[in-house]
Design a protein around this motif. Sequence first.
Motif, PDB file in Angstrom:
ATOM      1  N   THR A 135       0.811  -1.224   0.000  1.00  0.00           N
ATOM      2  CA  THR A 135       0.000   0.000   0.000  1.00  0.00           C
ATOM      3  C   THR A 135       0.838   1.264   0.000  1.00  0.00           C
ATOM      4  O   THR A 135       0.336   2.341  -0.348  1.00  0.00           O
ATOM      5  CB  THR A 135      -0.929   0.049   1.225  1.00  0.00           C
ATOM      6  N   GLY A 136       2.095   1.171   0.406  1.00  0.00           N
ATOM      7  CA  GLY A 136       2.924   2.360   0.531  1.00  0.00           C
ATOM      8  C   GLY A 136       2.658   3.150   1.789  1.00  0.00           C
ATOM      9  O   GLY A 136       3.150   4.271   1.936  1.00  0.00           O
ATOM     10  N   GLU A 137       1.914   2.584   2.731  1.00  0.00           N
ATOM     11  CA  GLU A 137       1.556   3.300   3.949  1.00  0.00           C
ATOM     12  C   GLU A 137       2.527   2.953   5.075  1.00  0.00           C
ATOM     13  O   GLU A 137       2.812   1.783   5.333  1.00  0.00           O
ATOM     14  CB  GLU A 137       0.138   2.932   4.380  1.00  0.00           C
ATOM     15  N   THR A 138       3.042   3.982   5.745  1.00  0.00           N
ATOM     16  CA  THR A 138       3.832   3.788   6.950  1.00  0.00           C
ATOM     17  C   THR A 138       2.944   4.063   8.161  1.00  0.00           C
ATOM     18  O   THR A 138       2.057   4.927   8.109  1.00  0.00           O
ATOM     19  CB  THR A 138       5.053   4.718   7.001  1.00  0.00           C
ATOM     20  N   THR A 139       3.183   3.345   9.234  1.00  0.00           N
ATOM     21  CA  THR A 139       2.401   3.535  10.462  1.00  0.00           C
ATOM     22  C   THR A 139       3.335   3.546  11.662  1.00  0.00           C
ATOM     23  O   THR A 139       4.390   2.896  11.654  1.00  0.00           O
ATOM     24  CB  THR A 139       1.358   2.415  10.656  1.00  0.00           C
ATOM     25  N   ALA A 140       2.939   4.300  12.691  1.00  0.00           N
ATOM     26  CA  ALA A 140       3.589   4.254  14.001  1.00  0.00           C
ATOM     27  C   ALA A 140       2.470   4.165  15.026  1.00  0.00           C
ATOM     28  O   ALA A 140       1.578   5.018  15.055  1.00  0.00           O
ATOM     29  CB  ALA A 140       4.445   5.484  14.230  1.00  0.00           C
ATOM     30  N   GLU A 141       2.512   3.117  15.855  1.00  0.00           N
ATOM     31  CA  GLU A 141       1.439   2.853  16.808  1.00  0.00           C
ATOM     32  C   GLU A 141       2.024   2.667  18.196  1.00  0.00           C
ATOM     33  O   GLU A 141       3.108   2.100  18.351  1.00  0.00           O
ATOM     34  CB  GLU A 141       0.671   1.592  16.423  1.00  0.00           C
ATOM     35  N   TYR A 142       1.293   3.128  19.203  1.00  0.00           N
ATOM     36  CA  TYR A 142       1.731   2.949  20.574  1.00  0.00           C
ATOM     37  C   TYR A 142       0.573   3.276  21.503  1.00  0.00           C
ATOM     38  O   TYR A 142      -0.458   3.829  21.088  1.00  0.00           O
ATOM     39  CB  TYR A 142       2.935   3.841  20.892  1.00  0.00           C
ATOM     40  N   THR A 143       0.737   2.949  22.761  1.00  0.00           N
ATOM     41  CA  THR A 143      -0.240   3.274  23.794  1.00  0.00           C
ATOM     42  C   THR A 143       0.388   4.277  24.751  1.00  0.00           C
ATOM     43  O   THR A 143       1.518   4.085  25.216  1.00  0.00           O
ATOM     44  CB  THR A 143      -0.660   2.017  24.565  1.00  0.00           C
ATOM     45  N   ALA A 144      -0.348   5.357  25.017  1.00  0.00           N
ATOM     46  CA  ALA A 144       0.155   6.388  25.926  1.00  0.00           C
ATOM     47  C   ALA A 144      -1.015   7.046  26.630  1.00  0.00           C
ATOM     48  O   ALA A 144      -2.022   7.389  25.998  1.00  0.00           O
ATOM     49  CB  ALA A 144       0.962   7.432  25.164  1.00  0.00           C
ATOM     50  N   GLY A 145      -0.894   7.220  27.928  1.00  0.00           N
ATOM     51  CA  GLY A 145      -1.873   7.985  28.678  1.00  0.00           C
ATOM     52  C   GLY A 145      -3.277   7.457  28.529  1.00  0.00           C
ATOM     53  O   GLY A 145      -3.661   6.425  29.084  1.00  0.00           O
ATOM     54  N   HIS A 146      -4.076   8.151  27.686  1.00  0.00           N
ATOM     55  CA  HIS A 146      -5.504   7.872  27.579  1.00  0.00           C
ATOM     56  C   HIS A 146      -5.837   6.735  26.614  1.00  0.00           C
ATOM     57  O   HIS A 146      -7.010   6.434  26.420  1.00  0.00           O
ATOM     58  CB  HIS A 146      -6.243   9.131  27.136  1.00  0.00           C
ATOM     59  N   GLY A 147      -4.828   6.161  25.949  1.00  0.00           N
ATOM     60  CA  GLY A 147      -5.154   5.066  25.041  1.00  0.00           C
ATOM     61  C   GLY A 147      -4.230   4.998  23.850  1.00  0.00           C
ATOM     62  O   GLY A 147      -3.138   5.582  23.836  1.00  0.00           O
TER      63      GLY A 147
END
Length: 746
Positions: A135-147
């Motif tokens: 897809t050519g999509e980059t993602t950055a995911e994480y959990t912090a504070g409220h969600g």
Amino acid sequence: MNSVTPRDHPLPGPPGPVHGTWEPRPAARWEDGFLSGNGRHGALVFGDPDDDRVVVTHHTLVRPNGGEHARPPELAAGLRALQDRLLAGDLTAAEGFTDGRPLQWVQPFHPAFQTRLRRPPADRTGYRRAVDFATGETTAEYTAGHGDRTSRVFVSRADDVIVQYVTGRDLTLDLTLDHRLPGAPAGLAVGHGTLLTPEGAVLTLRARYPDSDRAYTGVTVLAVTGGRVSLAAPGARVEGADAVLLLTRVHRHTGEADVTEETRALRALLAQRSYEDLLDRHTAQHRTAYERVTLDLGGDAAERALPGSELLERPPGAALLERLFAAGRYHLLSASGLFPPRLTGLWTGDWDTAWAGAFTTDANVNLQTASAAAAALPEVTEALASLIHGQLPDWRENARAIFGARGVVAPPHTDGESGLTYHFSREYPLHLWTAGADWLLGPLVDHDDTRGERDPRTAAALAEVAAFYEDFLTRTDEHGRLVVVPSYSPENRPTGGSWGALNAAMDLSAARHALLTAAAYHPADAARLRALADRLPAHRTNADGALAEWAWPGLDDTYDHRHLSHLYAVWPLDEINPYDTPDLAAAAHRALALRGAENDSAHGHLHHALVAARLRDGERAAHALGQVLDGDFFHASLMSAHYPHRDVYNADAAHTLPGVLIEMLVQSTPDRLVLLPALPAAYRQGRLRGVRTRFGAEIDLTWNPDGATAVIRPTRSHRVDVRTSSGAQPLDLVAGEDHVLRLEAW
């Protein structure tokens, strides 16, 4: 080798390769940032949750340095005198064939700015950044504070825009367009603007180059879901939002840019499309191209699941090659559109790009784009064609000014804006090199062969290359054979002579190939062009039994060099091959064995592998490939470096590697198919799906220790000579009828 009924031959073991890569940490260096691009705009994504940076690039962004005004040297009046001296034995005469100018680099490629989303620091868990090649999509995911929080970025082929979408509960962030990247010139005149809009804001950055009327302007439109937006010079502040959507474009221009019109266009796009709509429109084009060809080497499931950086640290195996093949294909596609890839592809995070981040045409762009036809990437071929056809008027000027000839001569370096030859020096007399047009047009000819139609633009360009040779090839030796004089073998120097010489093997092959190819495209001129080609001398075998780099007495080989220009007849051409010219193939193999690696350039190792594959030497090809795999050439982004230990960001290895693997497995000419010509012992099973041939067929190849199966899907009827380790046999193909070959032993 037998014909059999079509059936599936699944590989044993885990599901197929991973079409993407990931990391458990943000990029600390821009070289490790994940990449997205549409062949015009590029995005280099760090993925830092607290300082979310996306470096914006564009193929047209080159810094004025005087190169924009440079012209080719007016040397034609002195050409005959130079030829006389070289033919008389003055082998250093070409060192004076210059107008005395110092070395002038082309305008260097540079980044525009970075979009920055700064957030208050917070504890975070479960961090992961990734890029999806399909897809050519980059993602950055994480959990912090409220969600959970997510940042997603891609560059749209459909809408030519960089898209970023940040989601999370109660988002608070500061947005700026920041030009302060490494190497940015102190005299860059930068102006910022921010305007609040009903949906969010519009941010602009205008940068004028020092001592120039040229500039570039970036526009980012911001839309928020929930929350509020306020001015926070030099950008905007978002507070309490659930989602933030950014659209960014940049333009290089002279005078003033129409910011109002660009803002209107981007806001209209925001009003019409959600993030998912924009992604779907882009993916429809990108996925189709990316998925045409895949490679499965039966990699270990645990290794396939590793982050790219960890996979690179392990001994090279099937899972690494699978991922590098996929990544190279992805990056090559993403860098190709307006132009083909530069030395750095479409990306850089630094204004000080090595070798100006140019299109270097005496090996680099050629290696990067060579697999386009076989790898079913017509997008890459069209990008190369765009560069060529846009510069033909400049190529004509090169031929006139330097050689006093009709036709065209390609430059050794170009910034994409000018195709004039002005980058040369005593040690690099690149203005003497005449083979570039033939090499650059080669992938366009391959593409025509693959699809079975001749592009009239390619035909016209070939006619101009032939016209140049008709005017240039006028001098003869004592036997009446034509002499290519002056002649240059990039970027080497013979023992016993200087860089500017006579009858370099590459020049002989390029002239012969250009004339014969033009004859095939232009039947009315065929007899005349073939007659001229027939007057060129044969290649010379030296005292070491090797194909000589210069077919001229007194010019001995210099073996320790990164370039393999003298083996142009083997790869990418088919003038020398083990089937039709076995003696010359043996001499070429000897030349390859004697060639040193000089400075360990990635392009030299992979060029070596390509030639070895053509000569059916799988272990030599694997060794050359291994020099790159073992040499720490790849960043965590899976973009590559020019030298070992990730020294000098450079796309040669990343973009060339898929072509190397294809050449080791399948080769074709308009009349020949070669299956598994250079399969290394380490990869005894696999599947290559969707590769295209120059006789107009698509091939799926599966192999394992018991044999191999090739499913051939021809688009036109033709007889081909099939070559395998078992020998040769003719094969009659009928358009629309699948044919299956079974190799019982190989």
